[in-house]
Design a protein around this motif. Structure first.
Motif, PDB file in Angstrom:
ATOM      1  N   LEU A  46       0.834  -1.204   0.000  1.00  0.00           N
ATOM      2  CA  LEU A  46       0.000   0.000   0.000  1.00  0.00           C
ATOM      3  C   LEU A  46       0.869   1.255   0.000  1.00  0.00           C
ATOM      4  N   ARG A  47       1.984   1.213   0.709  1.00  0.00           N
ATOM      5  CA  ARG A  47       2.894   2.371   0.705  1.00  0.00           C
ATOM      6  C   ARG A  47       3.446   2.610  -0.690  1.00  0.00           C
ATOM      7  N   TYR A  48       3.804   1.545  -1.406  1.00  0.00           N
ATOM      8  CA  TYR A  48       4.298   1.705  -2.773  1.00  0.00           C
ATOM      9  C   TYR A  48       3.234   2.366  -3.642  1.00  0.00           C
ATOM     10  N   LEU A  49       2.001   1.890  -3.501  1.00  0.00           N
ATOM     11  CA  LEU A  49       0.912   2.418  -4.318  1.00  0.00           C
ATOM     12  C   LEU A  49       0.675   3.899  -4.026  1.00  0.00           C
ATOM     13  N   LEU A  50       0.660   4.268  -2.741  1.00  0.00           N
ATOM     14  CA  LEU A  50       0.436   5.664  -2.366  1.00  0.00           C
ATOM     15  C   LEU A  50       1.588   6.549  -2.825  1.00  0.00           C
ATOM     16  N   ALA A  51       2.805   6.049  -2.710  1.00  0.00           N
ATOM     17  CA  ALA A  51       3.958   6.840  -3.152  1.00  0.00           C
ATOM     18  C   ALA A  51       3.864   7.122  -4.642  1.00  0.00           C
ATOM     19  N   LEU A  52       3.451   6.138  -5.419  1.00  0.00           N
ATOM     20  CA  LEU A  52       3.316   6.343  -6.861  1.00  0.00           C
ATOM     21  C   LEU A  52       2.211   7.348  -7.160  1.00  0.00           C
ATOM     22  N   ASP A 109       1.185   9.760  -5.159  1.00  0.00           N
ATOM     23  CA  ASP A 109       1.561  11.077  -4.662  1.00  0.00           C
ATOM     24  C   ASP A 109       2.654  11.725  -5.501  1.00  0.00           C
ATOM     25  N   HIS A 110       3.599  10.944  -5.987  1.00  0.00           N
ATOM     26  CA  HIS A 110       4.738  11.502  -6.728  1.00  0.00           C
ATOM     27  C   HIS A 110       4.527  11.477  -8.233  1.00  0.00           C
ATOM     28  N   GLY A 111       3.624  10.610  -8.726  1.00  0.00           N
ATOM     29  CA  GLY A 111       3.348  10.571 -10.157  1.00  0.00           C
ATOM     30  C   GLY A 111       4.526  10.145 -11.005  1.00  0.00           C
ATOM     31  N   HIS A 112       5.465   9.404 -10.429  1.00  0.00           N
ATOM     32  CA  HIS A 112       6.682   9.015 -11.146  1.00  0.00           C
ATOM     33  C   HIS A 112       7.276   7.806 -10.429  1.00  0.00           C
ATOM     34  N   PHE A 113       7.604   6.757 -11.184  1.00  0.00           N
ATOM     35  CA  PHE A 113       8.111   5.538 -10.553  1.00  0.00           C
ATOM     36  C   PHE A 113       9.430   5.785  -9.828  1.00  0.00           C
ATOM     37  N   GLY A 114      10.328   6.532 -10.462  1.00  0.00           N
ATOM     38  CA  GLY A 114      11.635   6.777  -9.860  1.00  0.00           C
ATOM     39  C   GLY A 114      11.532   7.554  -8.559  1.00  0.00           C
ATOM     40  N   ALA A 139       9.963   5.451  -5.832  1.00  0.00           N
ATOM     41  CA  ALA A 139      10.912   4.478  -5.292  1.00  0.00           C
ATOM     42  C   ALA A 139      11.882   5.146  -4.326  1.00  0.00           C
ATOM     43  N   THR A 140      12.361   6.335  -4.689  1.00  0.00           N
ATOM     44  CA  THR A 140      13.267   7.074  -3.805  1.00  0.00           C
ATOM     45  C   THR A 140      12.583   7.395  -2.478  1.00  0.00           C
ATOM     46  N   ALA A 141      11.324   7.808  -2.552  1.00  0.00           N
ATOM     47  CA  ALA A 141      10.579   8.142  -1.334  1.00  0.00           C
ATOM     48  C   ALA A 141      10.418   6.922  -0.430  1.00  0.00           C
ATOM     49  N   CYS A 142      10.336   5.743  -1.031  1.00  0.00           N
ATOM     50  CA  CYS A 142      10.166   4.507  -0.251  1.00  0.00           C
ATOM     51  C   CYS A 142      11.500   3.848   0.085  1.00  0.00           C
ATOM     52  N   ALA A 143      12.596   4.471  -0.368  1.00  0.00           N
ATOM     53  CA  ALA A 143      13.949   3.951  -0.103  1.00  0.00           C
ATOM     54  C   ALA A 143      14.140   2.544  -0.672  1.00  0.00           C
ATOM     55  N   VAL A 144      13.588   2.300  -1.877  1.00  0.00           N
ATOM     56  CA  VAL A 144      13.781   1.027  -2.567  1.00  0.00           C
ATOM     57  C   VAL A 144      14.143   1.313  -4.017  1.00  0.00           C
ATOM     58  N   SER A 145      14.541   0.285  -4.738  1.00  0.00           N
ATOM     59  CA  SER A 145      14.833   0.456  -6.161  1.00  0.00           C
ATOM     60  C   SER A 145      13.524   0.568  -6.936  1.00  0.00           C
ATOM     61  N   ALA A 152       1.823   3.686 -23.385  1.00  0.00           N
ATOM     62  CA  ALA A 152       3.040   4.430 -23.704  1.00  0.00           C
ATOM     63  C   ALA A 152       3.205   5.691 -22.858  1.00  0.00           C
ATOM     64  N   ALA A 153       2.258   5.963 -21.977  1.00  0.00           N
ATOM     65  CA  ALA A 153       2.339   7.182 -21.177  1.00  0.00           C
ATOM     66  C   ALA A 153       3.575   7.146 -20.286  1.00  0.00           C
ATOM     67  N   LYS A 154       4.276   8.290 -20.215  1.00  0.00           N
ATOM     68  CA  LYS A 154       5.495   8.358 -19.407  1.00  0.00           C
ATOM     69  C   LYS A 154       5.166   8.395 -17.914  1.00  0.00           C
ATOM     70  N   ARG A 155       4.033   8.989 -17.585  1.00  0.00           N
ATOM     71  CA  ARG A 155       3.636   9.060 -16.186  1.00  0.00           C
ATOM     72  C   ARG A 155       2.610   7.962 -15.903  1.00  0.00           C
ATOM     73  N   PRO A 156       2.599   7.433 -14.684  1.00  0.00           N
ATOM     74  CA  PRO A 156       1.620   6.389 -14.359  1.00  0.00           C
ATOM     75  C   PRO A 156       0.194   6.929 -14.435  1.00  0.00           C
ATOM     76  N   VAL A 157      -0.679   6.155 -15.064  1.00  0.00           N
ATOM     77  CA  VAL A 157      -2.086   6.530 -15.180  1.00  0.00           C
ATOM     78  C   VAL A 157      -2.915   5.473 -14.454  1.00  0.00           C
ATOM     79  N   PHE A 158      -3.643   5.899 -13.440  1.00  0.00           N
ATOM     80  CA  PHE A 158      -4.436   4.970 -12.649  1.00  0.00           C
ATOM     81  C   PHE A 158      -5.791   4.726 -13.306  1.00  0.00           C
ATOM     82  N   THR A 159      -6.255   3.492 -13.217  1.00  0.00           N
ATOM     83  CA  THR A 159      -7.619   3.193 -13.638  1.00  0.00           C
ATOM     84  C   THR A 159      -8.584   3.776 -12.603  1.00  0.00           C
ATOM     85  N   LEU A 160      -9.864   3.793 -12.948  1.00  0.00           N
ATOM     86  CA  LEU A 160     -10.854   4.281 -11.987  1.00  0.00           C
ATOM     87  C   LEU A 160     -10.826   3.446 -10.713  1.00  0.00           C
ATOM     88  N   LEU A 161     -10.700   2.135 -10.887  1.00  0.00           N
ATOM     89  CA  LEU A 161     -10.597   1.263  -9.716  1.00  0.00           C
ATOM     90  C   LEU A 161      -9.312   1.569  -8.956  1.00  0.00           C
TER      91      LEU A 161
END
Length: 309
Positions: free
Chosen positions: A10-16, A18-23, A26-32, A56-65
């Motif tokens: 859940l922390r990984y999901l929220l970090a993504l 909140d930051h809108g960027h995988f990199g 990951a830095t915010a969660c202190a993982v690769s 192909a979107a560069k930023r993560p796009v969440f589904t409605l779910l």
């Protein structure tokens, strides 16, 4: 039996979210980045649901779910944190980290005397400060990123519980030599004939000042393009003779007029007595917060600092 997501997933999901960027997530969660991506993929498989659109979107796009799951995850992690906070508060009240949000028309003028007082009274308390406008602070409080807010009422505080601490009266701020400066008090009604300078939209002090003058909310005639972004800028505009404004007594006592020729006078009501127009300074926290008793215990020290004690 339903297999529940782990707090880490859940922390990984929220970090993504909140930051809108995988990199950055990951830095915010202190993982690769690969670890974070694998954790989210495992969560999708576990839920048997697509939380992100694959394309192909560069930023993560969440589904409605996915967006709904993000909000559920935020609530779930908040509840888990509340369990730990409850135990910590019982063991050692008013100690450890406290994330305090404060609005910019209070922070610069109160913190110089508040911080030493809190350090002396609660030496084990570690304050992390965030200064922002009310709306954004309330959103961060609701999201669990802040624990406590120091703001001005009335405000749109959502479901937060509030505790009024002190009244902060308004004073009329006038250019040097202004005709109203010849009076001991400035009638509130007299300000309607002046060019009233205000902070830009988004600052609650703007709405409080309009209410104090009995003026409708919105852009004032001739104000377009001239709203100030801070109280210090507002005072400089008054010093330049562009108009008059209202400033909180707290800011005046905190030195906002230092080095300027601006004069201040109390306001006078319709009955000829000194007006009580002002704002109420208050604390706000999430309803049912396990630290509510701590925050109430903290209130007298903050109120004393506001009153100059």
């Amino acid at each position: 039996m339903i297999t529940l997501p782990s707090p880490q997933q859940l922390r990984y999901l929220l970090a993504l979210a909140d930051h809108g960027h995988f990199g950055r997530a990951a830095t915010a969660c202190a993982v690769s980045q690969s670890t974070l991506s694998a954790g989210i993929i495992a969560l999708e498989r576990q839920l048997d649901a697509a939380l992100l659109e694959r394309g192909a979107a560069k930023r993560p796009v969440f589904t409605l779910l996915g967006l709904e799951v993000v909000e559920r995850a935020r609530q779930a992690l908040g509840a888990l944190e509340a369990v730990a906070e409850t135990a910590a508060a019982a063991r050692d009240p008013l100690s450890g980290p406290l994330r305090l949000g404060i609005i910019p028309t209070i922070g610069p003028f109160l913190l110089p005397r508040l911080m030493p007082a809190l350090r002396a009274a609660f030496p084990r308390l570690r304050l992390w400060l965030r200064e922002d406008q009310t709306e954004r602070l309330v959103a961060q409080l609701e999201a669990g990123r802040l624990d406590l807010l120091l703001l001005a009422l009335p405000c749109a505080c959502g479901d937060a519980e509030t505790l009024a601490l002190a009244t902060d009266p308004f004073l009329a701020a006038l250019p040097a030599g202004h005709r109203l400066a010849a009076r001991d008090r400035v009638p509130v009604g007299a300000l309607s004939a002046e060019r009233l300078l205000l902070l830009e939209g988004g600052h609650c002090l703007r709405e409080h000042a309009l209410d104090a003058c009995g003026l409708p909310r919105g852009t004032l005639p001739g104000e377009e393009g001239f709203a100030a972004t801070s109280l210090h800028t507002l005072v400089q505009m008054v010093a330049s003779g562009l108009g008059v404004t209202l400033v909180p007594r707290l800011a005046v006592e905190g030195g906002v007029l230092a080095g300027t020729p601006v004069e201040v006078r109390p306001l006078e009501g319709e009955d000829g007595a000194e007006a009580t127009s002002g704002r109420s300074l208050a604390l706000a926290w999430r309803a049912r917060s396990p630290r509510a008793a701590e925050f109430r215990d903290l209130a007298p020290a903050i109120a004393a600092a506001m009153n100059g004690a």
